[in-house]
Design an enzyme around this catalytic site. Structure first.
Site, PDB file in Angstrom:
ATOM      1  N   LEU A   1       0.858  -1.182   0.000  1.00  0.00           N
ATOM      2  CA  LEU A   1       0.000   0.000   0.000  1.00  0.00           C
ATOM      3  C   LEU A   1       0.892   1.229   0.000  1.00  0.00           C
ATOM      4  CD1 LEU A   1      -2.665  -1.047   2.676  1.00  0.00           C
ATOM      5  CD2 LEU A   1      -3.093  -0.751   0.238  1.00  0.00           C
ATOM      6  N   ASP A   2       0.554   2.238  -0.788  1.00  0.00           N
ATOM      7  CA  ASP A   2       1.361   3.451  -0.774  1.00  0.00           C
ATOM      8  C   ASP A   2       1.063   4.271   0.479  1.00  0.00           C
ATOM      9  OD1 ASP A   2      -1.038   4.804  -1.269  1.00  0.00           O
ATOM     10  OD2 ASP A   2      -0.696   4.886  -3.429  1.00  0.00           O
ATOM     11  N   ALA A   3       1.774   5.371   0.619  1.00  0.00           N
ATOM     12  CA  ALA A   3       1.706   6.133   1.872  1.00  0.00           C
ATOM     13  C   ALA A   3       0.316   6.682   2.136  1.00  0.00           C
ATOM     14  CB  ALA A   3       2.742   7.263   1.842  1.00  0.00           C
TER      15      ALA A   3
ATOM     16  N   ARG B   1      -7.080   5.538  -8.074  1.00  0.00           N
ATOM     17  CA  ARG B   1      -7.357   6.974  -8.075  1.00  0.00           C
ATOM     18  C   ARG B   1      -7.627   7.470  -9.492  1.00  0.00           C
ATOM     19  NH1 ARG B   1      -2.686   6.607  -4.585  1.00  0.00           N
ATOM     20  NH2 ARG B   1      -3.362   6.663  -2.410  1.00  0.00           N
TER      21      ARG B   1
END
Length: 343
Positions: A97-99, A236
């Protein structure tokens, strides 16, 4: 305590990653907490060895010196001399998972790192809740990105959004069949479809197996997305492209993973639970389910008749867009306008 604790630290477990925390920092934090746990046990009694010490013997004024055998502790293995017994643990991270994203993150300790490879090869689906915001567009599709456009959204309705989502799901399900490389005219393929085992046989773009709107309160809307081979940036971008198909703009304000394969939010350990005992219990509780699910997903093929692959290998195929909308833009526009969609 340390050796017994390490013996139970082989397997998979899930933690909840909060937004704003990088996955590398999370992994290092979990490793530090585990090392504290395995090193916190009472140190064993030091070994004794015999030494001959020189000392006086006798009660008179003239005392003689002699060697006396004495048992003294050996300090070479004392923690204050050699440091902690365990200084490093090997911890692997599953689908990252990204930040900015949050949710379920699967970790593997010890031999459990091999199971992470098995999870990857099983091509399991993952669930997300994705929150969108109508009326603006940014350079990175995030709400806090650099604003590049603002637009009106009064014409957007729940019915239009649902229609767009249905078209996205339909186009991705067709792509899933193509990348799974199976002949749907066989009984074996039908049995696999019933069990939900039709999955890509190799690399593929992001594939959405299910998407629906669970909340619509303009300018905000909340989507539930079931997908595979995704990145959070592609999710996104999916929100951004949904906004374009609705003749407006949209940005993503939240990406939250609620399920990764057979791990759900109920299995994820909160930050206050990242310690040795809770992780050991989580590994033991998940072990039977992990073995059963991997056996079901990775069992040998059922004699499926494979279709001839595309002219180009899958590795050379890249997603033309995050949602696959570019390839069927005409179909989408026709469907939104009420026109037919080519089969």
């Amino acid at each position: 305590m340390g050796s017994r604790g390490l013996a139970r630290l082989h397997g998979l477990f899930a933690v909840y990653k909060p937004p704003g925390l990088k996955w590398k920092h999370l992994r290092d934090t979990v490793e530090l907490q585990l090392l504290k746990g395995v090193n916190a046990g009472r140190a064993p009694a030091p070994e004794q060895r015999v030494r001959f010490l020189l000392g006086p013997v006798g009660d008179g004024e003239e005392k003689a010196l002699t060697l006396t055998a004495t048992s003294v502790p050996t300090l070479t293995n004392h923690p204050l001399v050699c440091g902690p017994a365990f200084t490093r643990l090997k911890i692997g991270v599953g689908h990252r998972l990204d930040a900015q994203a949050s949710g379920v993150l699967v970790l593997g300790v010890g031999h459990g790192r091999r199971l992470l490879t098995s999870m990857y090869n099983a091509h399991l689906t993952k669930d997300y809740t994705v929150r969108g915001l109508l009326g603006k567009a940014t350079d990175d599709f995030c709400e806090d990105g650099r604003l590049v456009e603002k637009s009106t959204y009064d014409h957007v309705t729940r019915e239009k959004l649902d229609r767009i989502l249905a078209l996205i799901q339909g186009s991705h399900q067709k792509a899933l069949v193509m990348y799974s490389n199976v002949d749907l005219q066989t009984q074996e393929a039908y049995d696999m479809a019933v069990r939900g085992l039709i999955r890509p046989m190799g690399k593929s773009p992001m594939l959405v197996t299910g998407i629906r709107c669970v909340s619509f309160a303009p300018p905000e809307f909340l989507l539930e997305v079931q997908c595979m081979h995704e990145t959070q940036k592609q999710l996104r971008r999916l929100v951004h492209e949904i906004g374009l198909e609705l003749k407006t703009t949209a940005v993503c304000s939240q990406v939250r993973r609620t399920r990764d394969g057979f791990f759900t939010l109920d299995d994820a350990l909160l930050r206050t639970q990242w310690d040795l005992h809770n992780i050991q219990d989580a590994i033991q509780a998940a072990a039977p389910r992990v073995a059963a699910e991997l056996e079901k997903s990775l069992r040998p093929g059922l004699g499926i008749q494979k279709l001839p692959g595309p002219s180009r290998p899958w590795d050379s195929w890249g997603p033309s867009s995050a949602s696959g909308l570019e390839s069927c833009a005409g179909s989408l526009k026709g469907q939104v306008a009420g026109g037919p969609v080519d089969g």
